[in-house]
Write an enzyme that holds these catalytic residues in place. Structure first.
Site, PDB file in Angstrom:
ATOM      1  N   THR A   1       0.885  -1.159   0.000  1.00 11.90           N
ATOM      2  CA  THR A   1       0.000   0.000   0.000  1.00 11.90           C
ATOM      3  C   THR A   1       0.924   1.210   0.000  1.00 11.90           C
ATOM      4  O   THR A   1       2.130   1.059   0.164  1.00 11.90           O
ATOM      5  CB  THR A   1      -0.872  -0.045   1.257  1.00 11.90           C
TER       6      THR A   1
ATOM      7  N   THR B   1      -4.273   1.954  -2.298  1.00 10.07           N
ATOM      8  CA  THR B   1      -3.676   0.628  -2.447  1.00 10.07           C
ATOM      9  C   THR B   1      -4.324  -0.198  -3.551  1.00 10.07           C
ATOM     10  O   THR B   1      -5.440   0.089  -3.979  1.00 10.07           O
ATOM     11  CB  THR B   1      -3.829  -0.147  -1.111  1.00 10.07           C
TER      12      THR B   1
ATOM     13  N   ASN C   1      -4.110  -3.392  -2.619  1.00  8.64           N
ATOM     14  CA  ASN C   1      -4.092  -4.429  -1.591  1.00  8.64           C
ATOM     15  C   ASN C   1      -2.747  -5.160  -1.634  1.00  8.64           C
ATOM     16  O   ASN C   1      -1.775  -4.674  -1.098  1.00  8.64           O
ATOM     17  CB  ASN C   1      -5.276  -5.383  -1.682  1.00  8.64           C
TER      18      ASN C   1
ATOM     19  N   SER D   1     -11.094  -1.977   5.803  1.00 12.09           N
ATOM     20  CA  SER D   1      -9.689  -1.602   5.606  1.00 12.09           C
ATOM     21  C   SER D   1      -9.026  -1.337   6.951  1.00 12.09           C
ATOM     22  O   SER D   1      -9.698  -1.143   7.966  1.00 12.09           O
ATOM     23  CB  SER D   1      -9.653  -0.321   4.758  1.00 12.09           C
ATOM     24  N   SER D   2      -7.691  -1.314   6.929  1.00 12.27           N
ATOM     25  CA  SER D   2      -6.937  -0.846   8.096  1.00 12.27           C
ATOM     26  C   SER D   2      -6.250   0.483   7.809  1.00 12.27           C
ATOM     27  O   SER D   2      -5.479   0.981   8.641  1.00 12.27           O
ATOM     28  CB  SER D   2      -5.860  -1.866   8.478  1.00 12.27           C
TER      29      SER D   2
ATOM     30  N   GLY E   1       1.000  -1.426   5.163  1.00  9.25           N
ATOM     31  CA  GLY E   1       1.369  -2.499   6.086  1.00  9.25           C
ATOM     32  C   GLY E   1       0.226  -3.421   6.458  1.00  9.25           C
ATOM     33  O   GLY E   1       0.317  -4.129   7.465  1.00  9.25           O
TER      34      GLY E   1
HETATM   35  O1  DON Z   1      -7.141  -1.754   3.226  1.00  9.60           O
HETATM   36  C1  DON Z   1      -6.336  -2.440   3.833  1.00  9.60           C
HETATM   37  O2  DON Z   1      -6.222  -2.438   5.034  1.00  9.60           O
HETATM   38  C2  DON Z   1      -5.393  -3.316   3.040  1.00  9.60           C
HETATM   39  N1  DON Z   1      -5.945  -3.588   1.751  1.00  9.60           N
HETATM   40  C3  DON Z   1      -4.085  -2.632   2.959  1.00  9.60           C
HETATM   41  C4  DON Z   1      -3.049  -3.467   2.260  1.00  9.60           C
HETATM   42  C5  DON Z   1      -1.670  -3.105   2.612  1.00  9.60           C
HETATM   43  O3  DON Z   1      -1.422  -2.230   3.385  1.00  9.60           O
HETATM   44  C6  DON Z   1      -0.597  -3.909   1.977  1.00  9.60           C
HETATM   45  N2  DON Z   1       0.689  -3.353   2.304  1.00  9.60           N
HETATM   46  N3  DON Z   1       1.578  -3.466   2.846  1.00  9.60           N
END
Ligand code: DON
Length: 571
Positions: free
Chosen positions: A381, A399, A401, A452-453, A473
């Site tokens: 991301t 992102t 993802n 999402s995070s 992350g």
């Molecule tokens: O929205 C989310 O929380 C995840 N799709 C984020 C993915 C992500 O941070 C991958 N990276 N390191």
């Protein structure tokens, strides 16, 4: 250092490796942030995970654009120069806070296609089909980025839309030299990218992999960006680009149809608000769990003596707080337009007092259930932060993802599609790619947005923006943002130290405390083990791109995370 002088942070990974050796040699367990360049500026600042995109944003600020204009330009530029996460085929959240005090979240999270069903990733026996929610066209949700950037520009932008796409178009058509990091990332994801003929052709040159320094030109993507520059989001959601997405979907058995694209809308939402020791915290509400988790944790920690950063005492209290907030995430959070999400209850002070009581009295008492080990995490991301000369601020996290998303490139249009469907609960109680367990509130339904995070966040001190930050992350995002905030607000570090400082992470399940292995002393590790923590180690967690403003003098300080190859640029 001269005002606004910027030392190439291409050096950062090298600096961090050297520093790492020094740290290990000294056994000090602290990151020597003073070895990193200070980036200070009087007027505007952009911090992004890829230098050319950061420069694109700076150019817009210098041309008289505001922070939102610059953010839009960075968003499009990263879609060219940082294809692993920068995107027009994904989605995210933009938190905007204007100098006058108005604040808003542009929610441009992807949505499940109309034909999506609750059990679409399960076989007839109810078992998860391997990789189905992660790889290929069926893993893609309706992209939101173009709608989100356009909505932000329409509401708050100053410069003409076409101007904001110019840097991205130039980078796509003229090309740019592939960085060491990008070459490495493309190589490491060659398995995924070679499953799709278009991705293999564009990103792997049909097997002649890119070396650092070689030019990557993306003429089809340049054409797509020109169309978006000329016709706005309409062409993406209703015109030629929509037709290209739908055609690729039909061919590769994905679910997104023209009607899905036509109805997609980015939404304006109220930011989630909290306070921490007198400062105001602005972050995102569902469908991200970021703001709820962050504010819940800050409420618990606010009155506590957190001791010395990264000491046993401090780690224990913070990790126990993380554990509880992530347990709540797993139990309650989802898209609040579809499920009832108790955001108010989780972020109330009364609830925080109850959790605090539990943490102070107890040891790890939440029953242990089996979880999936955390996978290796790379920077998939991407977050960028912008502040302009008037004091308007933007924190944007977006992102695909996973790295390069679903691996599927839209034919004739040159951009990758996300695999955001994996952020849904594909099977209640079963962990997703980040090892996160999720509930009924996040099960798949047509047009629903996956939980999402992402946690783009702004801190306001005495009515003025003090901090702008966020991170990639996956499941670790909320904890990365929490720790950088605590480093500044509780431990009084400057932003470079706050970002560089070692991180740890607890997400309830799997029941383990994950540490950046280089950052903690042997004594601390021993005490954590004695206290019963199961320890796991990672090389790095997150990539926080942050800006701190001295609210007295107005000086802006940028910190690109030394863990990756980002850059802070100002003027
Ligand atoms: O929205 C989310 O929380 C995840 N799709 C984020 C993915 C992500 O941070 C991958 N990276 N390191």
């Amino acid at each position: 250092m001269r005002i606004g002088e910027v030392i190439s942070q291409h050096l950062y990974p090298a600096v961090s490796r050297i520093s790492l050796i020094v740290v290990i040699a000294l056994g000090a367990g602290l990151f020597p942030a003073d070895a990193l360049p200070q980036v200070a500026a009087r007027h505007g600042m952009v911090v992004a995970s890829e230098p050319l995109a950061a420069e694109a944003g700076l150019g817009i600020l210098k041309a008289g654009g505001n922070a939102v204009d610059a953010a839009v330009a960075v968003g499009f530029a990263l879609a060219v120069t940082h294809p692993q996460a920068g995107n027009i085929g994904g989605g995210g959240f933009m938190l905007i806070r204007l100098a006058g005090g108005e604040a808003v979240v542009v929610d441009y999270r992807e949505e499940a296609p109309g034909a999506a069903t609750r059990n679409m990733y399960l076989d007839e026996r109810g078992e998860a089909i391997a990789d189905a929610s992660m790889v290929g066209a069926r893993a893609a949700a309706i992209p939101g980025t173009v709608a989100g950037l356009a909505l932000a520009h329409k509401k708050y932008g100053k410069l003409p839309w076409t101007r904001l796409l110019q840097p991205a178009i130039r980078l796509a058509s003229g090309g740019f030299p592939v960085s060491y990091d990008l070459a490495k990332s493309l190589r490491s994801e060659s398995g995924l990218l070679s499953r799709d003929p278009e991705s293999r052709r564009i990103f792997l040159r049909n097997g002649r992999e890119y070396e650092a320094g070689e030019m990557l030109r993306q003429p089809q993507l340049a054409g797509t960006l020109r169309r978006i520059a000329a016709s706005g989001p309409r062409v993406f959601y209703r015109g030629a680009i929509a037709r290209a997405i739908a055609a690729t979907m039909e061919k590769r058995r994905g679910l997104i149809r023209i009607e899905d694209l036509r109805q997609y809308q980015a939404r304006l939402r109220e930011p989630l608000r909290g306070t921490f020791r007198g400062d105001e915290i602005l972050s995102v509400s569902p469908p991200s769990s970021g703001g709820v988790g962050l504010i819940e944790m800050l409420n618990v920690l606010e009155p506590l003596d957190l001791g010395t950063p990264n000491s046993f005492h401090s780690i224990r209290i913070i990790a126990e707080t993380m554990r509880r907030a992530y347990a709540d995430r797993a139990a309650y959070l989802g898209d609040a337009d579809f499920s009832s999400v108790p955001s108010h209850g989780l972020t109330s002070r009364a609830y925080a007092a109850k959790l605090r009581e539990e943490i102070l009295q107890s040891r790890a008492e939440i029953p242990v259930q089996p979880g999936k080990p955390l996978p290796y995490e790379s920077s998939e991301t991407t977050h960028f932060s912008v502040v302009d000369s008037a004091g308007n601020a933007v924190a944007n996290t977006y992102t695909l993802n996973g790295s390069y998303g679903s691996g599927v490139t839209v034919e004739g249009a040159g951009f990758l599609l996300n695999n955001e469907m994996d952020d849904f609960t594909t099977q209640p109680g079963v962990a997703n790619m980040f090892g996160l367990i999720q509930s009924e509130a996040n099960t798949i339904a047509p047009r629903k947005r996956p939980l999402s995070s992402m946690t783009p966040t702004i801190v306001v001190h005495d009515g003025k923006v003090q901090l702008v930050l966020g991170s990639p992350g996956g499941g670790t995002i909320i904890n990365t943002v929490l720790q950088v905030l605590l480093n500044v607000l509780a431990f009084k570090m400057d932003i470079r130290r706050a970002v560089a400082s070692p991180r740890f992470h607890h997400q309830w399940m799997p029941d383990q405390l994950v540490l950046e292995g280089w950052g903690f002393s042997a004594d601390t590790i021993q005490k954590l083990e004695e206290a019963g923590y199961k320890l796991e180690y990672r090389e790095h967690m997150g990539a926080c791109e942050a800006i701190e403003i001295d609210t007295q003098t107005g000086w802006r300080f940028g910190a690109a995370d030394p863990r990756t190859g980002g850059k802070a640029v100002g003027y």
